[in-house]
Structures are given as structure tokens and as C-alpha cells.
Design an enzyme around this catalytic site. Structure first.
Site, PDB file in Angstrom:
ATOM      1  N   HIS A 168      37.379  36.655  33.474  1.00  0.00           N
ATOM      2  CA  HIS A 168      37.483  37.917  33.482  1.00  0.00           C
ATOM      3  C   HIS A 168      36.152  38.468  33.191  1.00  0.00           C
ATOM      4  O   HIS A 168      35.873  39.830  33.349  1.00  0.00           O
ATOM      5  CB  HIS A 168      38.478  38.566  32.556  1.00  0.00           C
ATOM      6  CG  HIS A 168      38.950  39.726  32.466  1.00  0.00           C
ATOM      7  ND1 HIS A 168      38.436  40.885  32.979  1.00  0.00           N
ATOM      8  CD2 HIS A 168      40.301  40.131  32.195  1.00  0.00           C
ATOM      9  CE1 HIS A 168      39.274  41.849  33.077  1.00  0.00           C
ATOM     10  NE2 HIS A 168      40.300  41.567  32.395  1.00  0.00           N
ATOM     11  N   ASP A 390      50.886  37.740  50.893  1.00  0.00           N
ATOM     12  CA  ASP A 390      51.795  37.110  51.719  1.00  0.00           C
ATOM     13  C   ASP A 390      51.039  35.955  52.614  1.00  0.00           C
ATOM     14  O   ASP A 390      49.862  36.233  53.281  1.00  0.00           O
ATOM     15  CB  ASP A 390      52.428  37.824  52.909  1.00  0.00           C
ATOM     16  CG  ASP A 390      53.245  36.937  53.654  1.00  0.00           C
ATOM     17  OD1 ASP A 390      53.160  35.655  53.618  1.00  0.00           O
ATOM     18  OD2 ASP A 390      54.044  37.635  54.661  1.00  0.00           O
TER      19      ASP A 390
END
Length: 474
Positions: A168, A390
Site C-alpha cells: 500500500h 474477468d
């Protein structure tokens, strides 16, 4: 859960990145060095179970994922690098093609063939998939000697679990999902990604900040030094707000026309203030107790000149506001929404710059639980198109945050899988507070529809308990 790690490799960019690339971490990046790695969990159900049989799974799924990862790392090569710092203590992210042994994305393949997709969505806590996500309890500062991204792909009885841990201190959620959608795009067969990342961190901020961060204190340690104090038991739950629930919450917040001529409350302002108010009520605070609302807000469009949406790095700042618990309780939903709106609107380019300058003069490394007293804090965003990731075998069944960086009052927002304006809210609270929240008809909008099902608790399997741990970071 029986999980067997079958392989662990490091994936490099498919084409060599020439020379040493160095990017100084900015004032937007540095405060997060003492956070934990940012974990994401995506769950896919396979329509054709033959795809899970060997050698098909290895050839058509694992190798395809690794090859497309190598391809997308040609553009996002910072993720294949590591953190470094110079003799002054100025941190940077660097990629050096000559240091292959310490470069690359960690890629693990595992088997949990007795576990089904439904098993992993049956409860709301993160405990049931914790072993499927890498780097639990690992600080971002560890990026000095660990990969900046770790991926674990686990074959299930009827699908695939993908656990990811991103450093992060290197990038925020907007950049995370830009990377994920780009990787999926290549895996589906695209030759190039549709949106290139903008890698020049100096355009965001170029101040050299010297830090001495040899050994930050453990964020899980008791803040008052009283190791004997028993922290409250925390539980996690997912509340799924349907289209109709969101529309009801928003219309209620906007039912009173503001006298100061301010804009109507947005979906975000309406929903988060609704949660803030009801969590505060469930906590049973005294009227004079202060409660803090914190949102980690994207500043790409706030700064002047604005940064491109595809900027790869952190461009978030914590926006803090607060009020007395009694005021939230005594007023309607428009009161909390107005407090949230005013704080967000006020956080303009001038405030962003002032915050950065103040921090640069006296750097303070955040810990995730520093969000404020009696706080409700918001991370992630329903704008992230997480259900469009996807890889070629369909959209994910569910998308969740991992167990890192959770504490009392922390919530993560995701778009609902159903689409529209539906929103899923992951929240961590004390067990007694969560129990009250689950029974609050006003919070759940239970009386608003004949079937009493505007909001489902978790996945609709009833109220079952989330998983707790003693320290708030899961």
C-alpha cells in the site's frame, strides 16, 4: 481447510526493462509504510469443471495467468520491483533488471480441492479464506526485502480463489483495480492494455522527505502501553444494500432542503452517514462523546493541475470530521450527511497542499487504527469495477478485502454484484455493537418493503456470526 501449496515462483516482465528505474515515494505514499499489505480476495466459479482437471488447469489457467501477468508487468513494472532508500532515508520504489533474484511478483499455486466456492461465502468473516490470501500481518515496510505484490491462486472443488497482497505504500485502490483490469484484459487475449499507467510520481509531489523507519512499532500493540488490557472482541459482517435500499437512504437524506444552498447529498454521503449514525447509536455513546468520521479520499481530481486517473501510486488523503454523538442521534439523516459533505467539499487543492506541507515538516507514519476516537472509517469505493475483472472464465462470484488493516469501525465499500447502485459494505465492529446493528430495523430498512428484505446480511444466509480476533487487525 486443507490447503497444499504446490509451487511458488517469481514472475518477471516478459520483455526486459532496460536499466535501473527509480521513483521516489511521494508524500501521498509515505504515510502508509506502517500499514499492512492491502489484501484482495476474488472468488471464481467454473462452469466447466473439466477446466479444473490436470493438466488442463495447469496449462489453461495457471500458465495463462502467469504469462499474462508477465505481459502486464511490462507496463506496471514498478510492481515487479522493491522498496529501497538512500543514505538520507528517502524511500523509493525501484526496478533493476540486473537484480532478478530480488525482483518479480511472488506467484503461488495451491490446492484446496475439498473446498467449494459456496463454502467460502457461507460466512461474513475473513477467517474462512485467510489462508487463501498471502502476507497476513506483513507491514508495507517489508517491501524493502519482499515482493511488492504476492498472488496466490488456489484450485477449489468447483472454481478458483485468487488472493492478492499489494504494497500500500506503492499504490492505492484506484491503481490496484487499474492493474487488475489490465491483467484480466491481457489474459482474455488482448495484445495490449487499453489504458496505460502514468508512472511519473514526481508529477504528484517531488519533495524529498527523510524518514528513520528501521523498526516501526507494531500497530497491533496497545496504544497506551498497557499490554494487559484485553481488547474488545471484534466481528466482521457484510451488509448488502440493494438498489431500492440505496435510493431510500438517499431520498431520506435529501428530504430536507438545506438552507445554505448546498448541493444534494450524493449516494456516498447519504450511505456512509447512514452507517455512521447507526453505528454511533449501537455503540451507546454518551451525548457529549465525540465520534469521528474518516474517509480515505482520492485526490487525483482535487489537486491543481489534476493528476490523470491512470496515475500509478497513492493519491489518497484521510479526510477527518466529527461531531457529538448526541447531535447525530437527535437529528435526522440530513445532519450527518451534511457533516460528511462539508468535510469532503472543503478538502480542495489548497487543503491537500497544506496537509502535505504540514506532514513534510513533521512526518507522522499512520497506523490504521489512528483514524480517530469512536470512529467510522471508509476505504475502497463502489466506483471500482471489481466485478468486471474477468480473466476468461467469467466474472467473480464475490470480491472481498482480506484480514489486514481491519479495526473497530473500519468499513470497505464495493459495488454490489447485482449492479445498478447496489453497494456491499464490509464492516468490523465490537461484537455487542454488531449485534445491535443487526437488530436495528431502521438501519436495515426492514419495514420499507413487504418482504422485509431490502438489505441482506452477508449473503442472505441469515445473521451468523462473523469471525473475531482480539486485536482488531484480524
Amino acid at each position: 481447510m486443507k490447503i497444499k501449496i504446490s509451487s511458488k515462483t517469481h514472475v518477471q516482465p516478459n520483455k526486459p526493462i532496460l536499466g535501473k528505474k527509480q521513483f521516489q515515494l511521494t508524500t501521498f505514499d509515505l504515510p502508509y509504510l506502517a500499514f499492512y499489505y492491502n489484501q484482495k480476495f476474488l472468488l471464481y466459479k467454473f462452469e466447466n469443471l473439466l477446466d479444473l482437471e490436470e493438466p488442463t488447469f495447469q496449462n489453461n489457467v495457471v500458465e495463462k495467468l502467469k504469462d499474462s501477468l508477465g505481459s502486464v508487468l511490462e507496463d506496471f513494472y514498478q510492481l515487479a520491483g522493491k522498496l529501497a532508500k538512500d543514505e538520507d532515508g528517502v524511500f523509493r520504489v525501484e526496478y533493476d533488471a540486473d537484480e532478478e533474484e530480488i525482483n518479480g511478483v511472488e506467484f503461488s499455486v495451491a490446492d484446496a480441492v475439498d473446498v467449494s466456492v459456496d463454502d467460502l461465502t457461507a460466512e461474513d468473516g475473513t477467517a474462512q479464506f485467510k489462508e487463501l490470501v498471502p502476507y497476513n500481518g506483513i507491514l508495507n515496510l517489508e517491501g524493502l526485502r519482499r515482493p511488492l505484490l504476492a498472488v496466490q491462486v488456489t484450485k477449489l472443488k468447483d472454481g478458483l480463489a485468487m488472493g492478492l497482497a499489494f504494497n500500500h505504500a506503492v499504490h492505492d485502490g484506484t491503481a490496484t483495480w487499474h492493474f487488475m483490469s489490465s491483467w484480466a484484459e491481457i489474459c482474455r487475449g488482448a495484445q495490449t492494455i487499453s489504458t496505460q499507467p502514468f508512472l511519473d510520481r514526481a508529477k504528484a509531489r517531488d519533495t524529498r522527505v527523510k524518514l528513520d523507519l528501521a523498526s516501526p512499532k507494531d500497530p497491533n500493540a496497545s496504544s497506551n502501553g498497557d499490554a494487559a488490557a484485553e481488547p474488545p472482541q471484534l466481528v466482521e459482517k457484510v451488509f448488502k444494500f440493494s438498489d431500492s435500499a440505496i435510493n431510500t437512504i438517499k431520498s431520506r437524506a435529501n428530504s430536507v432542503v438545506p438552507s445554505d444552498g448546498s448541493k444534494p447529498f450524493s449516494t456516498f454521503q447519504s450511505l456512509t452517514s447512514h452507517i455512521w449514525r447507526h453505528v454511533t447509536l449501537a455503540r451507546g455513546l454518551k451525548p457529549e462523546d465525540i465520534t469521528v468520521f474518516t474517509v480515505f479520499a482520492d485526490c487525483r481530481r482535487r489537486v491543481v493541475p489534476p493528476m490523470p486517473e491512470e496515475y500509478f501510486g497513492n493519491m489518497i488523503q484521510a479526510i477527518f470530521t466529527g461531531t457529538a454523538a448526541g447531535l447525530l442521534a437527535a437529528h435526522g439523516p440530513e445532519f450527518g450527511a451534511a457533516v460528511v459533505q462539508k468535510a469532503i467539499v472543503a478538502h480542495d487543492a489548497r487543503v491537500v497542499d497544506a496537509r502535505n506541507e504540514e506532514w513534510e515538516k513533521a512526518p507522522k507514519i499512520f497506523q490504521f487504527k489512528d483514524a480517530g476516537v469512536n470512529c467510522v472509517a471508509v476505504g475502497s469505493s463502489p466506483r471500482f469495477k471489481v466485478y468486471e475483472v474477468d480473466f476468461g472464465w467469467g466474472k467473480p462470484e464475490t470480491v472481498r478485502s482480506g484480514s489486514n488493516n481491519r479495526f473497530n469501525g473500519m468499513m470497505y465499500l464495493y459495488p454490489g454484484k447485482a449492479g445498478g447502485v447496489s453497494i456491499d459494505v464490509e464492516i468490523t465492529l465490537e461484537a455487542r455493537v454488531m449485534e445491535k446493528l443487526e437488530k436495528s430495523k431502521e438501519f436495515l430498512l426492514i419495514d420499507e418493503e413487504e418482504d422485509g428484505n431490502k438489505i441482506t446480511n452477508g449473503n442472505g444466509h441469515g445473521h451468523g456470526h462473523g469471525h473475531a480476533n482480539g486485536n482488531g487487525f484480524a
